[in-house]
Design a protein around this motif. Sequence first.
Motif, PDB file in Angstrom:
ATOM      1  N   ASN A  51     106.712  10.796   2.683  1.00 16.87           N
ATOM      2  CA  ASN A  51     106.936  11.765   3.755  1.00 16.87           C
ATOM      3  C   ASN A  51     107.057  13.184   3.216  1.00 16.87           C
ATOM      4  OD1 ASN A  51     106.880   9.800   5.730  1.00 16.87           O
ATOM      5  ND2 ASN A  51     109.108   9.535   5.785  1.00 16.87           N
ATOM      6  N   GLU A  52     107.833  13.364   2.167  1.00 18.17           N
ATOM      7  CA  GLU A  52     108.013  14.701   1.609  1.00 18.17           C
ATOM      8  C   GLU A  52     106.733  15.174   0.925  1.00 18.17           C
ATOM      9  OE1 GLU A  52     110.642  16.135   2.709  1.00 18.17           O
ATOM     10  OE2 GLU A  52     111.098  14.149   3.527  1.00 18.17           O
ATOM     11  N   THR A  53     106.016  14.236   0.339  1.00 18.54           N
ATOM     12  CA  THR A  53     104.727  14.577  -0.260  1.00 18.54           C
ATOM     13  C   THR A  53     103.778  15.106   0.820  1.00 18.54           C
ATOM     14  OG1 THR A  53     104.955  12.893  -1.989  1.00 18.54           O
ATOM     15  CG2 THR A  53     102.726  13.666  -1.516  1.00 18.54           C
ATOM     16  N   ALA A  54     103.796  14.468   1.962  1.00 18.15           N
ATOM     17  CA  ALA A  54     102.938  14.900   3.068  1.00 18.15           C
ATOM     18  C   ALA A  54     103.320  16.295   3.539  1.00 18.15           C
ATOM     19  CB  ALA A  54     103.038  13.905   4.221  1.00 18.15           C
ATOM     20  N   ARG A  55     104.625  16.581   3.566  1.00 14.34           N
ATOM     21  CA  ARG A  55     105.068  17.913   3.987  1.00 14.34           C
ATOM     22  C   ARG A  55     104.598  18.984   3.012  1.00 14.34           C
ATOM     23  NH1 ARG A  55     109.904  15.086   5.633  1.00 14.34           N
ATOM     24  NH2 ARG A  55     110.131  15.171   7.903  1.00 14.34           N
ATOM     25  N   VAL A  56     104.675  18.673   1.719  1.00 15.04           N
ATOM     26  CA  VAL A  56     104.220  19.649   0.734  1.00 15.04           C
ATOM     27  C   VAL A  56     102.710  19.848   0.845  1.00 15.04           C
ATOM     28  CG1 VAL A  56     104.034  20.183  -1.725  1.00 15.04           C
ATOM     29  CG2 VAL A  56     106.130  19.177  -0.838  1.00 15.04           C
ATOM     30  N   GLN A  57     101.992  18.757   1.079  1.00 17.78           N
ATOM     31  CA  GLN A  57     100.547  18.866   1.284  1.00 17.78           C
ATOM     32  C   GLN A  57     100.254  19.755   2.488  1.00 17.78           C
ATOM     33  OE1 GLN A  57      97.900  17.504  -0.590  1.00 17.78           O
ATOM     34  NE2 GLN A  57      96.732  18.890   0.711  1.00 17.78           N
ATOM     35  N   GLN A  58     101.051  19.586   3.535  1.00 20.59           N
ATOM     36  CA  GLN A  58     100.894  20.422   4.719  1.00 20.59           C
ATOM     37  C   GLN A  58     101.147  21.890   4.371  1.00 20.59           C
ATOM     38  OE1 GLN A  58     103.487  19.354   7.965  1.00 20.59           O
ATOM     39  NE2 GLN A  58     102.902  21.119   9.214  1.00 20.59           N
ATOM     40  N   MET A  59     102.168  22.146   3.553  1.00 20.18           N
ATOM     41  CA  MET A  59     102.456  23.515   3.121  1.00 20.18           C
ATOM     42  C   MET A  59     101.288  24.107   2.350  1.00 20.18           C
ATOM     43  SD  MET A  59     106.393  23.633   1.772  1.00 20.18           S
ATOM     44  CE  MET A  59     106.122  25.331   1.226  1.00 20.18           C
ATOM     45  N   MET A  60     100.715  23.306   1.455  1.00 18.70           N
ATOM     46  CA  MET A  60      99.577  23.771   0.671  1.00 18.70           C
ATOM     47  C   MET A  60      98.416  24.163   1.575  1.00 18.70           C
ATOM     48  SD  MET A  60     100.029  23.700  -2.696  1.00 18.70           S
ATOM     49  CE  MET A  60      98.364  23.516  -3.334  1.00 18.70           C
ATOM     50  N   GLU A  61      98.132  23.312   2.544  1.00 14.81           N
ATOM     51  CA  GLU A  61      97.009  23.569   3.446  1.00 14.81           C
ATOM     52  C   GLU A  61      97.266  24.802   4.305  1.00 14.81           C
ATOM     53  OE1 GLU A  61      96.660  19.894   5.515  1.00 14.81           O
ATOM     54  OE2 GLU A  61      95.715  18.834   3.824  1.00 14.81           O
ATOM     55  N   GLN A  62      98.517  24.942   4.795  1.00 10.70           N
ATOM     56  CA  GLN A  62      98.846  26.110   5.606  1.00 10.70           C
ATOM     57  C   GLN A  62      98.767  27.388   4.774  1.00 10.70           C
ATOM     58  OE1 GLN A  62     102.328  24.025   8.229  1.00 10.70           O
ATOM     59  NE2 GLN A  62     102.145  26.236   8.399  1.00 10.70           N
TER      60      GLN A  62
END
Length: 233
Positions: A51-62
């Motif tokens: 879950n936290e990995t997904a959030r960081v991935q989302q941050m990277m994309e944003q």
Amino acid sequence: MTALTDDEQLDNFKSLTKKYGSAAVSGVLIALIAFFGWNYWQNKQLHRAQNETARVQQMMEQAQSMTGDAKAYNQLAPLADTVIKKDQNSAQAVQAEFVMAKVAADQGNYVAAERELKKVQNIKLDDEGLLQLVNLRLAYVQTAQKKYDDALKTLALVTVPAFKASADEARGDIFVAKNDIANAKKAYQSAWDATIARKQERQILQIKLESVGVLVDDPNIERPILKTQVDES
């Protein structure tokens, strides 16, 4: 080849910077290690805390989609806070701070970038390599603020052999910024030796060495690079 004076060597480095842009060759840029840091972290954390990995991935994309947007730092901060509050000693928290630091640095806000990296500089994490990246990136941010002595102290914390070439190259960049050509030569040469030993990409480092008057022998790279490149500008 005629030996260059210190002034001529500095002029060479300035010409190099003008041709390639400070984003490519100066020690103020943390982007030189940004993608290396991300790939390292991904490989270490691929199967952990999804879950936290997904959030960081989302941050990277944003962050990538908001490149050049002055509001990016403030808009991404809440997402970073969510990851950090989950576990401030996690690799995901470190990577969230990496993203925030990079966004701040891209906006020229090196004070904020330094603040973000210092938050995780001394966290309790059983991942020495990731913490070495924190200090490398912090040193670049401090250099951008002309806090050269602080940057050198930060680089002294980078002790893992795998990061020696990066740390020594950063030292060379700092010494060039301080007009200390003698120590720049030593630092770049040390970085070169470590890079050769590890068979890493080294063309930019060769250019930096030549910019301070040092020719190195690498059969895989045409030499001298600097004279050819700068004469074209």
